[in-house]
Scaffold this motif. Structure first.
Motif, short mmCIF file in Angstrom:
data_model
loop_
_atom_site.label_atom_id
_atom_site.label_comp_id
_atom_site.label_asym_id
_atom_site.label_seq_id
_atom_site.Cartn_x
_atom_site.Cartn_y
_atom_site.Cartn_z
N ASN A 122 48.84 18.46 42.74
CA ASN A 122 47.98 18.18 43.84
C ASN A 122 47.64 19.02 44.77
OD1 ASN A 122 47.97 15.21 42.82
ND2 ASN A 122 50.17 15.35 43.30
N SER A 123 48.19 20.12 44.69
CA SER A 123 48.43 21.25 45.97
C SER A 123 48.36 22.58 45.48
CB SER A 123 49.07 21.02 47.14
OG SER A 123 50.39 21.29 46.78
N GLY A 124 48.15 23.77 46.14
CA GLY A 124 48.27 25.08 45.59
C GLY A 124 50.03 25.33 45.69
N SER A 125 50.40 24.77 46.64
CA SER A 125 52.09 24.91 46.77
C SER A 125 52.82 24.47 45.69
CB SER A 125 52.45 24.51 48.10
OG SER A 125 51.97 25.26 49.24
N LEU A 265 53.03 38.37 34.12
CA LEU A 265 52.05 38.56 35.41
C LEU A 265 51.69 37.36 35.94
CD1 LEU A 265 50.44 40.27 37.31
CD2 LEU A 265 48.42 40.42 35.43
N ILE A 266 51.91 37.02 37.08
CA ILE A 266 51.65 35.35 37.57
C ILE A 266 50.22 36.11 38.47
CG2 ILE A 266 52.08 33.42 38.93
CD1 ILE A 266 54.70 33.73 37.85
N LEU A 267 49.19 35.34 38.32
CA LEU A 267 48.13 35.59 39.25
C LEU A 267 47.81 34.31 39.97
CD1 LEU A 267 45.54 37.84 37.41
CD2 LEU A 267 47.35 38.64 39.06
N ASP A 268 47.66 34.14 41.32
CA ASP A 268 47.54 33.16 42.29
C ASP A 268 46.07 33.19 42.68
OD1 ASP A 268 47.39 31.21 44.27
OD2 ASP A 268 48.91 32.14 45.55
N GLU A 269 45.37 32.12 42.17
CA GLU A 269 43.83 32.10 42.05
C GLU A 269 43.67 30.77 42.91
OE1 GLU A 269 41.23 33.07 39.10
OE2 GLU A 269 42.13 34.83 38.56
N VAL A 270 44.57 30.43 43.72
CA VAL A 270 44.41 29.00 44.45
C VAL A 270 43.37 29.15 45.31
CG1 VAL A 270 45.34 27.55 46.22
CG2 VAL A 270 46.71 28.16 44.11
N MET A 271 43.14 30.14 46.07
CA MET A 271 41.96 30.49 47.05
C MET A 271 40.71 31.04 46.64
SD MET A 271 42.61 31.44 51.18
CE MET A 271 41.72 30.63 52.05
N GLN A 293 48.63 31.30 35.65
CA GLN A 293 47.57 31.30 36.54
C GLN A 293 47.88 30.10 37.37
OE1 GLN A 293 43.92 31.30 35.01
NE2 GLN A 293 42.57 30.94 36.90
N THR A 294 47.64 30.24 38.73
CA THR A 294 47.56 28.99 39.65
C THR A 294 46.01 28.91 40.04
OG1 THR A 294 48.18 30.11 41.59
CG2 THR A 294 49.86 29.21 40.39
N ILE A 295 45.68 27.65 40.33
CA ILE A 295 44.20 27.27 40.80
C ILE A 295 44.33 26.10 41.81
CG2 ILE A 295 43.00 28.19 38.79
CD1 ILE A 295 43.08 25.33 37.42
N GLY A 296 43.47 26.00 42.73
CA GLY A 296 43.39 24.91 43.49
C GLY A 296 41.77 24.72 44.08
N LYS A 297 41.82 24.41 45.41
CA LYS A 297 40.84 24.67 46.50
C LYS A 297 39.44 24.31 45.75
CE LYS A 297 43.43 27.30 49.70
NZ LYS A 297 43.86 26.10 50.59
N ALA A 298 38.71 25.17 45.30
CA ALA A 298 37.38 25.09 44.57
C ALA A 298 37.56 24.14 43.23
CB ALA A 298 36.79 26.30 44.67
N VAL A 306 43.98 18.25 44.34
CA VAL A 306 44.16 18.63 43.18
C VAL A 306 44.25 20.03 43.00
CG1 VAL A 306 41.67 18.82 42.52
CG2 VAL A 306 43.37 18.20 40.77
N ALA A 307 45.21 20.73 42.17
CA ALA A 307 45.35 22.20 41.81
C ALA A 307 46.06 22.01 40.51
CB ALA A 307 46.41 22.47 42.86
#
Length: 475
Positions: A122-125, A265-271, A293-298, A306-307
């Motif tokens: 539910n969130s980027g965090s 390698l972890i890439l944070d693509e939440v924003m 990979q993390t995703i969120g926002k868009a 949602v994330a």
């Protein structure tokens, strides 16, 4: 509007304060700031926010780079409502839903076979918390198991979320300082790839990358390479640095160091992900594929919380060969309404060819901002990619000295933008110079923004910046 100076550490998402005026604090809401009244938002439509006092504000930042198809999209609203009427909740310990399966399949397919499975939260965090635990569990499941891998390396002036685990792997000093005693002590940080502040005079991009790669390798050696789970970074740094892309070859070099020592390698693509920088996944422009990979926002465009997390075959294969489980879970993971919103938003992006518009309008936005503002004495740098652009302000154009943190330049400028004279929403952030000082604003409009709207954004932001520094005598 009355401008106020606020504690920039208080905002978890990078907007360092409240858009409001001093009040006696009659709200029952535990707001980000308890002694300020927030502006009542009554509706939103297209690229505009409508306030209770009659103001119509152009949302040039999509909130926190969240809005990607504009506001009031009935197609998304209908998809969410239909799902709520069919099945508003799913206890994931027993069941799954078609919309959850379809969203994850769509996300996995969008990676051209590189990723294996998706995990929806539910969130980027929450996504970063899951990524941290997944990385740790990978090494316990892999053969031979490596229980000594408990450390993470991230970057200074980074932000990966506000929960304790996510905060621990981040490097945003103002957000961390009150909670340092509670944070994991198995995280170390190296320099970000920030050419405006990080490159030395005359240093080439290649030399800069080599220097940063050596710094990362030295950190592996220092802490014990056999103890490191992963290196964590944003492909384009958002709230903490203000839309800073890496220089060419940087992520290839960082991944090579990780691979040399067996770390992930972890890439944070939440924003910066899900189309914000011109490709659905920001890593597509870097010549690398992350392990996680993390995703969120868009992802859901703000229509539902949602994330998510995407994991590649290396990680998932280890779990499948091992316990065949992920020791993690949330009551609302894979929430049907959130999945419905995300799936419909992603369909709209694809069907309307919005990624092409992100690239075209992004190029225009960057060029016009530089044309209008690059010579302003308080504008130090204009940088970005796609529809994700940042402007960093300086107190002195020769030395590039940042303003004092207590001046709250970015927040004050953003609040001024809400005045009827400008009626524009830009997103403020701080710490871009050294983790404490350094003011920037983010401009990140919806993916369907038009050429005319880009011109409106640029002309309004130009007036806003010019008027702020003139009236406040900041120079």
């Amino acid at each position: 509007m009355v401008l106020i100076k606020l504690d920039s550490a208080a905002d978890a998402d990078g907007a360092n304060g409240a858009n409001g005026v001093k009040t006696s604090g009659t709200s029952a809401v535990l707001h980000r700031h308890l002694s300020h009244e927030f502006l009542p938002l009554i509706r939103s439509e297209g690229n505009y926010l409508f306030l209770e006092d009659g103001r119509r504000v152009f949302d040039a930042s999509g909130g926190a780079a969240v809005g990607c198809i504009g506001w009031g999209n009935k197609r998304v609203a209908q998809a969410v409502m239909a799902q709520i009427l069919d099945a508003p909740y799913c206890a994931s310990i027993f069941y799954t839903t078609r919309v959850h399966e379809e969203l994850c399949r769509s996300l996995v397919n969008s990676t051209n076979g590189h990723m294996s499975r998706a995990y929806i939260v539910n969130s980027g965090s929450e996504a970063m918390e899951a990524a941290i635990k997944l990385a740790r569990q990978y090494f316990l499941e892999a053969s031979p198991s490596q229980p000594q891998r408990t450390r993470f390396i991230s970057r200074k002036q980074s932000y990966h979320g506000i929960t304790l685990g996510a905060l621990a792997v981040g490097g945003h000093e103002l957000r961390r300082e009150k909670f340092e005693p509670l944070l994991m002590n198995n995280v170390s940080r190296v320099s970000p790839c920030s050419p405006f502040r990080g490159k030395t005079a005359g240093e080439s991009d290649d030399s800069y990358v080599d220097r940063l790669a050596k710094e990362l390798e030295d950190e592996f050696v220092k802490v014990g390479p056999e103890t490191v789970c992963a290196f964590i970074a944003e492909p384009v740094v958002g709230a903490a640095l203000g839309c800073v892309p890496a220089v060419p070859r940087y992520f290839k070099a960082m991944q090579a160091v990780c691979q040399k020592y067996g770390a992930l390698l972890i890439l944070d693509e939440v924003m910066c992900g899900m189309g914000r920088t011109g490709t659905l996944h920001a890593w597509e422009q870097e010549g690398v594929v992350p392990d996680i990979q993390t995703i969120g926002k868009a992802l859901g465009g703000g229509y539902q919380p949602v994330a998510g997390v995407l994991a590649n075959h290396r990680v998932i294969d280890a779990l499948e060969r091992g316990t065949s489980s992920f020791v993690h879970g949330h009551t609302y993971q894979g929430h049907p309404a959130g999945c419905a919103a995300a799936l419909e938003v992603q369909r709209i992006i694809q069907e309307e060819g919005l990624l092409a518009n992100v690239r075209e309008m992004g190029d225009l936005l960057g060029a016009r901002l530089r044309d209008k503002l690059s010579k302003h004495p308080n504008v130090g740098d204009i940088r970005g990619r796609g529809l994700f652009w940042g402007i960093e302000f300086v107190a002195d154009e020769q030395s590039l000295t940042p303003f004092p943190a207590e001046a709250h330049v970015a927040m004050e400028l953003s609040e001024l933008g809400l005045n009827e004279k400008y009626s524009i929403n830009v997103y403020p952030g701080g710490g871009s110079a050294d983790g404490i000082r350094g003011d920037h604003i983010i401009i990140s409009p919806a993916f369907n923004v038009s050429r005319e709207e880009i011109e409106t954004i640029v002309s309004t932001v130009t007036r806003l910046v010019s008027d702020y520094f003139a009236s406040e005598n900041k120079r």
